[in-house]
Design an enzyme around this catalytic site. Structure first.
Site, PDB file in Angstrom:
ATOM      1  N   ASP A  88       0.708  -1.446  -0.238  1.00 57.75           N
ATOM      2  CA  ASP A  88       0.243  -0.109  -0.095  1.00 57.75           C
ATOM      3  C   ASP A  88       1.165   1.060   0.031  1.00 57.75           C
ATOM      4  O   ASP A  88       1.930   1.087   0.817  1.00 57.75           O
ATOM      5  CB  ASP A  88      -0.842   0.127   1.417  1.00 57.75           C
TER       6      ASP A  88
ATOM      7  N   TYR B  31       3.441  10.184  -0.923  1.00 57.72           N
ATOM      8  CA  TYR B  31       4.701   9.882   0.662  1.00 57.72           C
ATOM      9  C   TYR B  31       5.581  10.000   0.009  1.00 57.72           C
ATOM     10  O   TYR B  31       6.377   9.724  -1.551  1.00 57.72           O
ATOM     11  CB  TYR B  31       3.691   7.823   0.617  1.00 57.72           C
TER      12      TYR B  31
ATOM     13  N   LYS C 121      -2.869   5.542  -4.128  1.00 53.13           N
ATOM     14  CA  LYS C 121      -4.070   7.440  -4.205  1.00 53.13           C
ATOM     15  C   LYS C 121      -3.522   8.565  -5.241  1.00 53.13           C
ATOM     16  O   LYS C 121      -2.355   8.305  -4.809  1.00 53.13           O
ATOM     17  CB  LYS C 121      -3.967   7.163  -2.751  1.00 53.13           C
TER      18      LYS C 121
ATOM     19  N   HIS D  12      -6.891   9.854  -1.341  1.00 50.18           N
ATOM     20  CA  HIS D  12      -6.729   9.727  -0.833  1.00 50.18           C
ATOM     21  C   HIS D  12      -7.614  10.210   0.042  1.00 50.18           C
ATOM     22  O   HIS D  12      -7.456   9.736   1.619  1.00 50.18           O
ATOM     23  CB  HIS D  12      -5.310  10.834  -1.244  1.00 50.18           C
TER      24      HIS D  12
END
Length: 374
Positions: A127, A132, A162, A195
């Site tokens: 994931d 990120y 996401k 997200h």
């Protein structure tokens, strides 16, 4: 995300939560240790018979548990469609346990090492998200999965990423997805999520006092086009782009993250693909999200828990008000000792026993193996 409503979450970890932890172990002390397809199916079939509501939706679990490929880790079938006519697919299954990659150090190789370590212990579900690691984590994951060290074929992996809220809207969402595909070095995403339902902001320096005093709340900091009167339509356009990505074969399933019931109901008004396959939210005994979970079960939305160990961004003041980190709570520690498990394993099992997907973060293969054995 930072825990709020401290008193509510503290009250949530009552004797009922403790009793549920006790029950799941006494019912199956072996903890369905995920040792293979037969063991997983036997353990799952031994549970009480589920009650199904209209259209076959499981009112208690909202999912069907099986086993994912040859890893022995149980999986949950997701709602997915094959085409614009809405013909359903029955081959999209998400492993109950995955590797979370939030807050890995950027440009330090942590994400790459973690992914390869996870694969070595049998984890096939990764994931991540566009944003990120300062937009570096997807790149590291793509490099790891395309390296000679990775011997797992793409068909045996389950990749989730996401869409970032700065890319709300139809064309922007497709651009975001294409960038993620390029970074991850893959032709398709198994699960693509919105997200956040909220707007993109024009600054990171947002004042709590200003937001509380403004009639627009946090939207006082929303970037142009993301205002309170625009965001619902923007989310609908984002979802429409994701639906088209499914029809084009770029995504197998689509879902959401951090959505409330209000957000889900708004999305439902214009969605062609409904329900979302997943709603990924913070969920643990301090924050069980009871009403939201019930809604998701009713509508066939699988719940995926992040921060399963109890609030990944919480500070010392929050922990003090709550009575300490979950892993240090007497109820959790006592159960862990009784069944020769770690507190982390107990907390992960609290979620998976209820049919929730979990994605604990780790860079240590030993801890990853413990997660598999939870």
């Amino acid at each position: 995300m930072v825990l709020i409503l401290v008193g509510f979450f503290a009250a949530a970890f009552t004797s009922s939560s403790s009793s549920r932890l006790q029950q799941l172990y006494s019912r199956n002390p072996r903890l369905v240790s995920y040792g293979g397809r037969r063991q997983a199916r036997t353990a799952m079939s031994s549970r009480k018979k589920r009650k199904f509501g209209e259209n076959g939706v499981d009112e208690e679990s909202s999912s069907q548990l099986g086993a994912f490929d040859n890893t022995g880790i149980p999986s949950i079938r997701l709602h997915a469609v094959a085409n614009k006519q809405g013909d359903k697919r029955d081959d999209v299954e998400i492993p109950l346990l995955g590797l979370g990659t939030y807050k890995f150090k950027k440009d330090a190789g942590e994400a790459s090492r973690a992914v390869l370590g996870a694969l070595s212990v049998g984890i096939r579900h990764i994931d991540t998200a566009f944003v990120y690691g300062g937009e570096k984590t997807e790149i590291e994951i793509g490099n790891a999965l395309s390296s000679a060290e990775c011997t797992v074929p793409r068909s045996e992996l389950f990749l989730t990423t996401k869409q970032w809220r700065a890319y709300h809207g139809y064309n922007a969402t497709l651009k975001c997805l294409n960038l993620s595909l390029k970074r991850l070095q893959t032709d398709y995403i198994d699960l693509y999520l919105i997200h956040w339902p909220g707007p993109a902001y024009n600054t990171m320096a947002r004042s709590k006092d200003v937001m509380e005093q403004s009639p627009d709340g946090p939207f006082c900091y929303a970037k142009d086009g993301h205002g309170k009167n625009n965001i619902k339509a923007l989310r609908a356009d984002t979802w429409r782009a994701m639906e088209d990505a499914v029809f084009e074969g770029k995504c197998c399933a689509i879902g959401v993250s951090n959505f409330t019931i209000r957000h889900l109901e708004a999305l439902r008004e214009t969605a062609r693909i409904w329900p979302p396959a997943i709603n990924q939210v913070e969920l643990h005994p301090y924050n069980p999200q009871t009403e939201l979970v019930a809604y998701c079960r009713k509508h066939g939305i699988v719940v995926e828990a992040y921060a399963s160990l109890g609030g990944q961004d919480s500070g010392k003041k929050t922990w003090k008000a709550l009575g300490g980190p979950l892993s240090q709570r007497a109820q959790v520690v006592d159960i862990a000792k009784k069944y020769n498990k770690s507190p982390s394993q107990v907390l992960l099992r609290w979620a998976t026993d209820q049919g929730h997907v979990v994605i604990p973060k780790s860079t240590n293969p030993k801890h990853m193996k413990e997660n598999v054995e939870a």
